[in-house]
Design a protein around this motif. Structure first.
Motif, PDB file in Angstrom:
ATOM      1  N   ASP A  66      39.759 -24.720  19.119  1.00  0.00           N
ATOM      2  CA  ASP A  66      38.029 -24.981  18.261  1.00  0.00           C
ATOM      3  C   ASP A  66      38.801 -25.359  16.561  1.00  0.00           C
ATOM      4  O   ASP A  66      40.253 -24.801  17.369  1.00  0.00           O
ATOM      5  CB  ASP A  66      36.760 -23.930  17.667  1.00  0.00           C
ATOM      6  CG  ASP A  66      37.049 -22.760  17.339  1.00  0.00           C
ATOM      7  OD1 ASP A  66      38.399 -22.412  17.099  1.00  0.00           O
ATOM      8  OD2 ASP A  66      36.287 -22.011  17.486  1.00  0.00           O
ATOM      9  N   GLU A  67      38.856 -25.378  15.951  1.00  0.00           N
ATOM     10  CA  GLU A  67      39.904 -25.398  14.106  1.00  0.00           C
ATOM     11  C   GLU A  67      40.178 -23.588  14.405  1.00  0.00           C
ATOM     12  O   GLU A  67      41.263 -23.754  13.797  1.00  0.00           O
ATOM     13  CB  GLU A  67      38.335 -25.630  13.723  1.00  0.00           C
ATOM     14  CG  GLU A  67      38.041 -27.217  13.289  1.00  0.00           C
ATOM     15  CD  GLU A  67      39.621 -27.584  13.333  1.00  0.00           C
ATOM     16  OE1 GLU A  67      40.492 -27.894  12.860  1.00  0.00           O
ATOM     17  OE2 GLU A  67      39.646 -29.010  14.147  1.00  0.00           O
ATOM     18  N   ARG A  68      39.524 -22.695  14.856  1.00  0.00           N
ATOM     19  CA  ARG A  68      40.034 -21.555  14.449  1.00  0.00           C
ATOM     20  C   ARG A  68      40.814 -21.611  14.937  1.00  0.00           C
ATOM     21  O   ARG A  68      42.365 -20.924  14.893  1.00  0.00           O
ATOM     22  CB  ARG A  68      39.100 -20.227  14.010  1.00  0.00           C
ATOM     23  CG  ARG A  68      39.707 -18.806  14.599  1.00  0.00           C
ATOM     24  CD  ARG A  68      38.372 -17.553  14.266  1.00  0.00           C
ATOM     25  NE  ARG A  68      38.971 -17.240  14.270  1.00  0.00           N
ATOM     26  CZ  ARG A  68      37.943 -15.652  13.696  1.00  0.00           C
ATOM     27  NH1 ARG A  68      36.635 -15.837  15.106  1.00  0.00           N
ATOM     28  NH2 ARG A  68      38.547 -14.862  13.239  1.00  0.00           N
ATOM     29  N   SER A  69      41.317 -21.631  16.339  1.00  0.00           N
ATOM     30  CA  SER A  69      42.134 -21.221  17.900  1.00  0.00           C
ATOM     31  C   SER A  69      44.157 -22.849  17.177  1.00  0.00           C
ATOM     32  O   SER A  69      44.646 -22.092  16.884  1.00  0.00           O
ATOM     33  CB  SER A  69      42.683 -22.039  18.806  1.00  0.00           C
ATOM     34  OG  SER A  69      40.781 -21.455  19.492  1.00  0.00           O
ATOM     35  N   LEU A  70      43.028 -23.600  16.912  1.00  0.00           N
ATOM     36  CA  LEU A  70      44.127 -24.625  16.006  1.00  0.00           C
ATOM     37  C   LEU A  70      45.419 -23.484  14.876  1.00  0.00           C
ATOM     38  O   LEU A  70      46.236 -24.420  14.427  1.00  0.00           O
ATOM     39  CB  LEU A  70      43.778 -25.817  15.576  1.00  0.00           C
ATOM     40  CG  LEU A  70      43.077 -26.590  16.690  1.00  0.00           C
ATOM     41  CD1 LEU A  70      42.591 -27.918  15.866  1.00  0.00           C
ATOM     42  CD2 LEU A  70      44.195 -27.037  17.623  1.00  0.00           C
TER      43      LEU A  70
END
Length: 83
Positions: A66-70
Motif C-alpha cells: 500500500d502507500e505506506r509500503s511504498l
C-alpha cells in the motif's frame, strides 16, 4: 539488483556442487497451488514420515503493498542503494 540476485544464485549453485549437495527445488507457486503435495516432497526429501491423515489448508494470500509500503521501500532504497 538483478545482477546481485544472479551472483548470489551462482554462489549457492557453486556451494552445492562443491559439497555434493542436491538441493530440493520447490517454488512458491508450487507450494501455493498444492501445499499437501509440496509437504510430501519436503518430507520425502528429508526422509521424514508425515501422517497421511493430516490435511493442510491452502495458503491464503493477499496483497500487502500500500502507500505506506511504498514509503518504506523508498526510505530503505535511499539508505541502502545497493539493494
Amino acid at each position: 539488483k538483478v545482477n546481485r540476485l544472479k551472483k548470489d544464485q551462482c554462489l549457492w549453485e557453486k556451494f552445492f556442487e562443491e559439497n555434493s549437495i542436491s538441493p530440493l527445488r520447490l517454488t512458491y507457486e508450487q507450494l501455493l497451488v498444492d501445499i499437501q503435495g509440496a509437504m510430501k516432497k519436503i518430507s520425502g526429501f528429508l526422509n521424514v514420515n508425515i501422517a497421511k491423515d493430516i490435511k493442510l489448508n491452502h495458503a491464503s494470500t493477499e496483497k500487502l503493498g500500500d502507500e505506506r509500503s511504498l514509503e518504506w521501500a523508498k526510505l530503505i532504497r535511499a539508505k541502502f542503494p545497493f539493494l
